[in-house]
Design a protein around this motif. Structure first.
Motif, mmCIF file in Angstrom:
data_model
loop_
_atom_site.group_PDB
_atom_site.id
_atom_site.type_symbol
_atom_site.label_atom_id
_atom_site.label_comp_id
_atom_site.label_asym_id
_atom_site.label_seq_id
_atom_site.Cartn_x
_atom_site.Cartn_y
_atom_site.Cartn_z
ATOM 1 N N LEU A 14 0.823 -1.215 0.000
ATOM 2 C CA LEU A 14 0.000 0.000 0.000
ATOM 3 C C LEU A 14 0.856 1.263 0.000
ATOM 4 O O LEU A 14 0.566 2.221 -0.721
ATOM 5 C CB LEU A 14 -0.947 0.000 1.210
ATOM 6 C CG LEU A 14 -2.062 -1.048 1.174
ATOM 7 C CD1 LEU A 14 -2.781 -1.130 2.517
ATOM 8 C CD2 LEU A 14 -3.046 -0.747 0.042
ATOM 9 N N LEU A 15 1.909 1.253 0.797
ATOM 10 C CA LEU A 15 2.803 2.408 0.861
ATOM 11 C C LEU A 15 3.493 2.631 -0.479
ATOM 12 O O LEU A 15 3.547 3.757 -0.990
ATOM 13 C CB LEU A 15 3.842 2.215 1.975
ATOM 14 C CG LEU A 15 4.834 3.367 2.158
ATOM 15 C CD1 LEU A 15 4.119 4.607 2.674
ATOM 16 C CD2 LEU A 15 5.950 2.974 3.100
ATOM 17 N N LEU A 16 3.998 1.551 -1.075
ATOM 18 C CA LEU A 16 4.688 1.680 -2.364
ATOM 19 C C LEU A 16 3.740 2.113 -3.479
ATOM 20 O O LEU A 16 4.128 2.890 -4.360
ATOM 21 C CB LEU A 16 5.395 0.368 -2.724
ATOM 22 C CG LEU A 16 6.602 0.025 -1.846
ATOM 23 C CD1 LEU A 16 7.159 -1.350 -2.201
ATOM 24 C CD2 LEU A 16 7.677 1.093 -1.926
ATOM 25 N N GLN A 17 2.500 1.652 -3.441
ATOM 26 C CA GLN A 17 1.507 2.075 -4.427
ATOM 27 C C GLN A 17 1.263 3.582 -4.320
ATOM 28 O O GLN A 17 1.230 4.290 -5.331
ATOM 29 C CB GLN A 17 0.201 1.313 -4.218
ATOM 30 C CG GLN A 17 -0.901 1.717 -5.166
ATOM 31 C CD GLN A 17 -2.216 0.988 -4.872
ATOM 32 O OE1 GLN A 17 -2.310 0.174 -3.956
ATOM 33 N NE2 GLN A 17 -3.230 1.282 -5.659
ATOM 34 N N MET A 18 1.112 4.068 -3.099
ATOM 35 C CA MET A 18 0.900 5.493 -2.883
ATOM 36 C C MET A 18 2.123 6.283 -3.358
ATOM 37 O O MET A 18 2.000 7.292 -4.058
ATOM 38 C CB MET A 18 0.627 5.763 -1.394
ATOM 39 C CG MET A 18 0.453 7.231 -1.025
ATOM 40 S SD MET A 18 1.978 8.193 -0.721
ATOM 41 C CE MET A 18 2.847 7.237 0.490
ATOM 42 N N ARG A 19 3.310 5.827 -3.017
ATOM 43 C CA ARG A 19 4.531 6.525 -3.420
ATOM 44 C C ARG A 19 4.694 6.538 -4.937
ATOM 45 O O ARG A 19 5.096 7.542 -5.509
ATOM 46 C CB ARG A 19 5.759 5.890 -2.755
ATOM 47 C CG ARG A 19 5.888 6.239 -1.291
ATOM 48 C CD ARG A 19 7.141 5.637 -0.697
ATOM 49 N NE ARG A 19 7.332 6.059 0.689
ATOM 50 C CZ ARG A 19 8.369 5.690 1.428
ATOM 51 N NH1 ARG A 19 9.303 4.892 0.922
ATOM 52 N NH2 ARG A 19 8.470 6.112 2.676
ATOM 53 N N ARG A 20 4.395 5.410 -5.585
ATOM 54 C CA ARG A 20 4.512 5.355 -7.054
ATOM 55 C C ARG A 20 3.608 6.397 -7.715
ATOM 56 O O ARG A 20 3.985 7.031 -8.693
ATOM 57 C CB ARG A 20 4.180 3.957 -7.582
ATOM 58 C CG ARG A 20 5.363 3.011 -7.572
ATOM 59 C CD ARG A 20 5.080 1.738 -8.371
ATOM 60 N NE ARG A 20 4.012 0.931 -7.816
ATOM 61 C CZ ARG A 20 4.170 0.007 -6.862
ATOM 62 N NH1 ARG A 20 5.358 -0.242 -6.367
ATOM 63 N NH2 ARG A 20 3.146 -0.671 -6.412
ATOM 64 N N ARG A 21 2.407 6.566 -7.164
ATOM 65 C CA ARG A 21 1.486 7.559 -7.703
ATOM 66 C C ARG A 21 2.077 8.963 -7.572
ATOM 67 O O ARG A 21 2.027 9.763 -8.500
ATOM 68 C CB ARG A 21 0.135 7.458 -6.997
ATOM 69 C CG ARG A 21 -0.943 8.309 -7.603
ATOM 70 C CD ARG A 21 -2.345 8.079 -7.011
ATOM 71 N NE ARG A 21 -2.400 7.708 -5.627
ATOM 72 C CZ ARG A 21 -2.630 6.473 -5.152
ATOM 73 N NH1 ARG A 21 -2.806 5.469 -5.988
ATOM 74 N NH2 ARG A 21 -2.678 6.227 -3.860
ATOM 75 N N VAL A 22 2.677 9.266 -6.427
ATOM 76 C CA VAL A 22 3.296 10.580 -6.213
ATOM 77 C C VAL A 22 4.511 10.740 -7.131
ATOM 78 O O VAL A 22 4.690 11.795 -7.750
ATOM 79 C CB VAL A 22 3.687 10.779 -4.729
ATOM 80 C CG1 VAL A 22 4.477 12.065 -4.538
ATOM 81 C CG2 VAL A 22 2.442 10.781 -3.845
ATOM 82 N N VAL A 23 5.352 9.719 -7.220
ATOM 83 C CA VAL A 23 6.543 9.774 -8.076
ATOM 84 C C VAL A 23 6.130 10.006 -9.528
ATOM 85 O O VAL A 23 6.731 10.815 -10.237
ATOM 86 C CB VAL A 23 7.388 8.480 -7.932
ATOM 87 C CG1 VAL A 23 8.435 8.383 -9.026
ATOM 88 C CG2 VAL A 23 8.029 8.422 -6.547
ATOM 89 N N GLU A 24 5.086 9.314 -9.973
ATOM 90 C CA GLU A 24 4.598 9.497 -11.347
ATOM 91 C C GLU A 24 4.095 10.921 -11.552
ATOM 92 O O GLU A 24 4.369 11.551 -12.577
ATOM 93 C CB GLU A 24 3.485 8.484 -11.648
ATOM 94 C CG GLU A 24 2.990 8.516 -13.075
ATOM 95 C CD GLU A 24 4.046 8.140 -14.104
ATOM 96 O OE1 GLU A 24 3.924 8.618 -15.250
ATOM 97 O OE2 GLU A 24 4.980 7.389 -13.793
#
Length: 187
Positions: A14-24
């Motif tokens: 869940l944390l990595l999914q949220m971070r990937r969205r921000v990074v994108e």
């Protein structure tokens, strides 16, 4: 120590999914300003690091070649979006993100705009000198004089704009801009 190691698989996902969205999102935003998507992703990934990182660490994290990573880091460093820092016991360069987005914006546009202003003002000033020479040379030709004077007015308008833009850049570099448009404070 890897901060994600203490999390459950579900928490980590869940944390990595949220971070990937921000990074994108960061990557797409930086792409709008002429910075490649991959360099935007690099900044975004570094943004979430709590500790300074090496080229090797970021290369491994992002699956990029060391050469590409070096180019990306150099670009971010030149734009003042990351800093080299000293790390006790480390022989490799360590980098950390400049996390003040207001300062990143000010630095990025100051660097880009200043270069454009200098180039454009130089070209305009050269043209103004040429107009002076042509006005002297063709002083008897009223049609030519009229055209040259019209061009002179237009170039003066452009020079006035670039002088204003130069002052705007100064306000970004000095931080004076924030007296007129204050920074938003985080919630």
């Amino acid at each position: 120590m890897n901060e994600l190691a203490e999390l459950s698989d579900e928490q980590r996902a869940l944390l990595l999914q949220m971070r990937r969205r921000v990074v994108e999102s960061i990557g797409k935003n930086m792409d709008l300003y002429g910075i490649t998507l991959s360099i935007g992703h690099l900044y975004g990934n570094m943004y979430f690091n709590r500790e300074p990182v090496t080229l090797d660490e970021m290369s491994e994290t992002m699956g990029m070649s060391k050469t590409s990573m070096s180019t990306g880091m150099r670009t971010l460093y030149d734009l003042k979006m990351i800093n080299k820092v000293w790390g006790k016991g480390s022989r490799k360069d360590l980098y950390e993100v400049e996390s003040d987005w207001h300062q990143n914006f000010a630095d990025f546009f100051s660097i880009k705009w200043r270069k454009a202003v200098e180039q454009n003002m130089s070209a305009l000033n050269r043209s103004m000198k040429e107009i002076g020479v042509l006005l002297e040379r063709f002083s008897d030709d009223l049609a030519m004089v009229k055209l040259l004077q019209s061009d002179q007015e237009k170039i003066n308008d452009a020079l006035a704009y670039y002088k204003w833009l130069d002052r705007l850049i100064d306000s970004f570099e000095s931080g004076e801009i924030y007296n007129f448009i204050p920074k938003e404070e985080p919630n």
